[in-house]
Each structure stands twice: as structure tokens, then as C-alpha cells.
Write a protein that holds these residues in place. Structure first.
Motif, PDB file in Angstrom:
ATOM      1  N   PRO A 157      31.571  22.472  -1.325  1.00  0.00           N
ATOM      2  CA  PRO A 157      31.919  20.965  -1.570  1.00  0.00           C
ATOM      3  C   PRO A 157      33.383  20.791  -0.909  1.00  0.00           C
ATOM      4  O   PRO A 157      33.667  19.819  -0.541  1.00  0.00           O
ATOM      5  CB  PRO A 157      31.948  20.757  -3.184  1.00  0.00           C
ATOM      6  CG  PRO A 157      31.935  22.271  -3.614  1.00  0.00           C
ATOM      7  CD  PRO A 157      31.212  23.067  -2.843  1.00  0.00           C
ATOM      8  N   GLY A 158      34.097  21.720  -0.911  1.00  0.00           N
ATOM      9  CA  GLY A 158      35.513  21.534  -0.305  1.00  0.00           C
ATOM     10  C   GLY A 158      35.484  21.294   1.346  1.00  0.00           C
ATOM     11  O   GLY A 158      36.637  21.031   1.636  1.00  0.00           O
ATOM     12  N   ASN A 159      34.366  21.649   1.752  1.00  0.00           N
ATOM     13  CA  ASN A 159      34.193  21.677   3.227  1.00  0.00           C
ATOM     14  C   ASN A 159      33.863  20.125   3.703  1.00  0.00           C
ATOM     15  O   ASN A 159      32.749  19.959   4.233  1.00  0.00           O
ATOM     16  CB  ASN A 159      33.137  22.668   3.722  1.00  0.00           C
ATOM     17  CG  ASN A 159      33.174  22.732   5.360  1.00  0.00           C
ATOM     18  OD1 ASN A 159      34.227  22.381   6.032  1.00  0.00           O
ATOM     19  ND2 ASN A 159      32.105  23.605   5.723  1.00  0.00           N
ATOM     20  N   ASN A 160      34.810  19.201   3.757  1.00  0.00           N
ATOM     21  CA  ASN A 160      34.321  17.832   3.788  1.00  0.00           C
ATOM     22  C   ASN A 160      34.931  17.195   5.173  1.00  0.00           C
ATOM     23  O   ASN A 160      34.827  16.126   5.159  1.00  0.00           O
ATOM     24  CB  ASN A 160      34.622  16.913   2.644  1.00  0.00           C
ATOM     25  CG  ASN A 160      36.139  16.742   2.218  1.00  0.00           C
ATOM     26  OD1 ASN A 160      37.121  17.475   3.047  1.00  0.00           O
ATOM     27  ND2 ASN A 160      36.459  16.011   1.374  1.00  0.00           N
ATOM     28  N   SER A 161      35.689  17.900   5.807  1.00  0.00           N
ATOM     29  CA  SER A 161      36.185  17.494   7.008  1.00  0.00           C
ATOM     30  C   SER A 161      36.038  18.065   8.264  1.00  0.00           C
ATOM     31  O   SER A 161      35.795  19.390   8.152  1.00  0.00           O
ATOM     32  CB  SER A 161      37.839  17.345   6.911  1.00  0.00           C
ATOM     33  OG  SER A 161      38.433  18.567   6.850  1.00  0.00           O
ATOM     34  N   GLN A 162      35.872  17.507   9.257  1.00  0.00           N
ATOM     35  CA  GLN A 162      35.498  18.173  10.579  1.00  0.00           C
ATOM     36  C   GLN A 162      36.757  18.583  11.348  1.00  0.00           C
ATOM     37  O   GLN A 162      36.785  19.870  11.768  1.00  0.00           O
ATOM     38  CB  GLN A 162      34.752  16.914  11.449  1.00  0.00           C
ATOM     39  CG  GLN A 162      33.149  16.760  10.850  1.00  0.00           C
ATOM     40  CD  GLN A 162      32.666  15.808  11.819  1.00  0.00           C
ATOM     41  OE1 GLN A 162      33.338  14.894  12.668  1.00  0.00           O
ATOM     42  NE2 GLN A 162      31.375  15.501  11.449  1.00  0.00           N
ATOM     43  N   ALA A 163      37.745  17.588  11.604  1.00  0.00           N
ATOM     44  CA  ALA A 163      38.929  18.005  12.508  1.00  0.00           C
ATOM     45  C   ALA A 163      40.091  18.033  11.560  1.00  0.00           C
ATOM     46  O   ALA A 163      40.281  17.050  10.930  1.00  0.00           O
ATOM     47  CB  ALA A 163      39.009  16.905  13.492  1.00  0.00           C
ATOM     48  N   TYR A 174      39.892   2.876  13.194  1.00  0.00           N
ATOM     49  CA  TYR A 174      39.419   3.688  12.162  1.00  0.00           C
ATOM     50  C   TYR A 174      39.548   2.996  10.769  1.00  0.00           C
ATOM     51  O   TYR A 174      40.478   2.402  10.568  1.00  0.00           O
ATOM     52  CB  TYR A 174      40.312   4.900  12.139  1.00  0.00           C
ATOM     53  CG  TYR A 174      40.481   5.810  13.513  1.00  0.00           C
ATOM     54  CD1 TYR A 174      39.539   6.583  13.865  1.00  0.00           C
ATOM     55  CD2 TYR A 174      41.324   5.505  14.511  1.00  0.00           C
ATOM     56  CE1 TYR A 174      39.468   7.215  15.029  1.00  0.00           C
ATOM     57  CE2 TYR A 174      41.353   6.016  15.746  1.00  0.00           C
ATOM     58  CZ  TYR A 174      40.367   6.875  15.873  1.00  0.00           C
ATOM     59  OH  TYR A 174      40.464   7.472  17.152  1.00  0.00           O
ATOM     60  N   ALA A 175      38.691   3.560   9.866  1.00  0.00           N
ATOM     61  CA  ALA A 175      38.861   3.410   8.461  1.00  0.00           C
ATOM     62  C   ALA A 175      39.758   4.283   7.914  1.00  0.00           C
ATOM     63  O   ALA A 175      39.590   5.545   8.233  1.00  0.00           O
ATOM     64  CB  ALA A 175      37.537   3.423   7.643  1.00  0.00           C
ATOM     65  N   LEU A 176      40.687   4.222   6.972  1.00  0.00           N
ATOM     66  CA  LEU A 176      41.534   5.214   6.312  1.00  0.00           C
ATOM     67  C   LEU A 176      41.419   5.352   4.653  1.00  0.00           C
ATOM     68  O   LEU A 176      41.132   4.218   4.051  1.00  0.00           O
ATOM     69  CB  LEU A 176      43.148   4.859   6.633  1.00  0.00           C
ATOM     70  CG  LEU A 176      43.523   4.803   8.081  1.00  0.00           C
ATOM     71  CD1 LEU A 176      44.819   4.316   7.945  1.00  0.00           C
ATOM     72  CD2 LEU A 176      43.109   5.799   8.883  1.00  0.00           C
ATOM     73  N   THR A 178      52.503   7.058  13.216  1.00  0.00           N
ATOM     74  CA  THR A 178      51.498   8.177  13.410  1.00  0.00           C
ATOM     75  C   THR A 178      51.064   8.785  12.264  1.00  0.00           C
ATOM     76  O   THR A 178      52.130   9.094  11.308  1.00  0.00           O
ATOM     77  CB  THR A 178      52.291   9.113  14.339  1.00  0.00           C
ATOM     78  OG1 THR A 178      52.848   8.370  15.708  1.00  0.00           O
ATOM     79  CG2 THR A 178      51.460  10.183  14.615  1.00  0.00           C
ATOM     80  N   VAL A 179      49.814   9.045  12.023  1.00  0.00           N
ATOM     81  CA  VAL A 179      49.083   9.714  11.050  1.00  0.00           C
ATOM     82  C   VAL A 179      48.664  10.879  11.516  1.00  0.00           C
ATOM     83  O   VAL A 179      48.263  11.012  12.351  1.00  0.00           O
ATOM     84  CB  VAL A 179      48.257   8.767  10.233  1.00  0.00           C
ATOM     85  CG1 VAL A 179      48.705   7.432   9.870  1.00  0.00           C
ATOM     86  CG2 VAL A 179      46.890   8.446  11.028  1.00  0.00           C
ATOM     87  N   GLN A 180      48.819  11.844  10.329  1.00  0.00           N
ATOM     88  CA  GLN A 180      48.000  12.938  10.507  1.00  0.00           C
ATOM     89  C   GLN A 180      46.723  13.021   9.532  1.00  0.00           C
ATOM     90  O   GLN A 180      47.125  12.762   8.372  1.00  0.00           O
ATOM     91  CB  GLN A 180      48.745  14.290  10.292  1.00  0.00           C
ATOM     92  CG  GLN A 180      48.005  15.447  10.596  1.00  0.00           C
ATOM     93  CD  GLN A 180      49.122  16.683  10.904  1.00  0.00           C
ATOM     94  OE1 GLN A 180      50.252  16.477  11.002  1.00  0.00           O
ATOM     95  NE2 GLN A 180      48.415  17.792  10.945  1.00  0.00           N
ATOM     96  N   ALA A 181      45.726  13.171  10.012  1.00  0.00           N
ATOM     97  CA  ALA A 181      44.633  12.912   9.189  1.00  0.00           C
ATOM     98  C   ALA A 181      43.244  14.030   9.591  1.00  0.00           C
ATOM     99  O   ALA A 181      43.133  14.440  10.600  1.00  0.00           O
ATOM    100  CB  ALA A 181      43.940  11.416   9.469  1.00  0.00           C
ATOM    101  N   VAL A 234      34.946   5.536  12.491  1.00  0.00           N
ATOM    102  CA  VAL A 234      35.282   6.784  11.962  1.00  0.00           C
ATOM    103  C   VAL A 234      36.281   6.685  10.545  1.00  0.00           C
ATOM    104  O   VAL A 234      37.199   5.801  10.689  1.00  0.00           O
ATOM    105  CB  VAL A 234      35.944   7.772  13.083  1.00  0.00           C
ATOM    106  CG1 VAL A 234      36.614   9.018  12.573  1.00  0.00           C
ATOM    107  CG2 VAL A 234      35.026   8.003  14.278  1.00  0.00           C
ATOM    108  N   TYR A 235      35.956   7.443   9.654  1.00  0.00           N
ATOM    109  CA  TYR A 235      36.631   7.510   8.556  1.00  0.00           C
ATOM    110  C   TYR A 235      37.444   8.845   8.291  1.00  0.00           C
ATOM    111  O   TYR A 235      37.341  10.057   8.629  1.00  0.00           O
ATOM    112  CB  TYR A 235      35.584   7.714   7.149  1.00  0.00           C
ATOM    113  CG  TYR A 235      36.025   7.335   5.865  1.00  0.00           C
ATOM    114  CD1 TYR A 235      37.341   6.567   5.782  1.00  0.00           C
ATOM    115  CD2 TYR A 235      35.356   7.534   4.739  1.00  0.00           C
ATOM    116  CE1 TYR A 235      37.723   6.240   4.565  1.00  0.00           C
ATOM    117  CE2 TYR A 235      35.856   7.404   3.678  1.00  0.00           C
ATOM    118  CZ  TYR A 235      36.804   6.558   3.287  1.00  0.00           C
ATOM    119  OH  TYR A 235      37.258   6.143   1.885  1.00  0.00           O
ATOM    120  N   LEU A 236      38.754   8.359   8.046  1.00  0.00           N
ATOM    121  CA  LEU A 236      40.014   9.490   8.196  1.00  0.00           C
ATOM    122  C   LEU A 236      40.668   9.518   6.735  1.00  0.00           C
ATOM    123  O   LEU A 236      40.926   8.515   6.133  1.00  0.00           O
ATOM    124  CB  LEU A 236      40.812   8.854   8.923  1.00  0.00           C
ATOM    125  CG  LEU A 236      40.369   8.890  10.670  1.00  0.00           C
ATOM    126  CD1 LEU A 236      41.695   8.435  11.401  1.00  0.00           C
ATOM    127  CD2 LEU A 236      39.752  10.309  11.227  1.00  0.00           C
TER     128      LEU A 236
END
Length: 101
Positions: free
Chosen positions: A21-27, A58-60, A76-79, A92-94
């Protein structure tokens, strides 16, 4: 028979490592620069804010940062991208982990 059983267990363990379940992000940790705005009412119904860059939208959301204090600002965001999105024709959802002015 022991070799076969050990092989099956090894294969199961290999495949289960990436499915938790902790593997929810791609990049991990990509940077995006644009203007943050409150999302308001949208057709896609996800995200608390949006980020409009020169070429994209993007949706944040953020689990650790109050994005409302940056509304109307160019930042500038890191996401990290969130798996399973976009949906319903939305962006895309960040998940934002850092914001810099």
C-alpha cells in the motif's frame, strides 16, 4: 519437491515487494513551476489546489504542507505523481512534498 517449493516462495516474495500500500507514486521528487490556486468546484473532484504551468495543469494535494498560503503565487513544487490518475478527464494528480518561492 523442495527445490520447487523454494522457487515458488522466492517468486511470490519478489512480486510482493512492489505491491504494498505504500507504493502509491510513480515519479519521486519531480519539480514543477507555476501558479497555485484553490481548486474550487471541478468536474474531476480531486485535489485541494491546482498548479498552472506554462504548458500544463495539475491537481495538487499535500499531506504535510498548507498549500493555501501559496495561493496566487508563482512557486516551484517538488511532488510525486499519484497512481490511478488522471480520471474523469482531469489533470495529473500530484502530492506536494516541498514548496519554494
Amino acid at each position: 519437491m523442495r527445490y520447487f517449493s523454494a522457487s515458488i516462495i522466492a517468486i511470490i516474495l519478489l512480486f510482493s515487494q512492489g505491491c504494498g500500500p505504500g507504493n502509491n507514486s510513480q515519479a519521486e521528487g519531480s519539480e514543477y513551476t507555476g501558479i497555485i490556486e484553490a481548486s474550487g468546484i471541478t468536474s474531476y473532484q480531486y485535489g485541494t489546489h491546482t498548479l498552472r504551468t506554462e504548458n500544463d495543469f495539475y491537481a495538487l494535494k499535500s499531506d504535510s504542507i498548507d498549500l493555501s498560503i501559496y495561493e496566487g503565487e508563482r512557486v516551484t513544487v517538488q511532488a510525486n505523481t499519484i497512481n490511478g490518475y488522471p480520471v474523469d478527464g482531469g489533470p495529473v494528480y500530484l502530492n506536494v512534498t516541498e514548496v519554494r518561492d
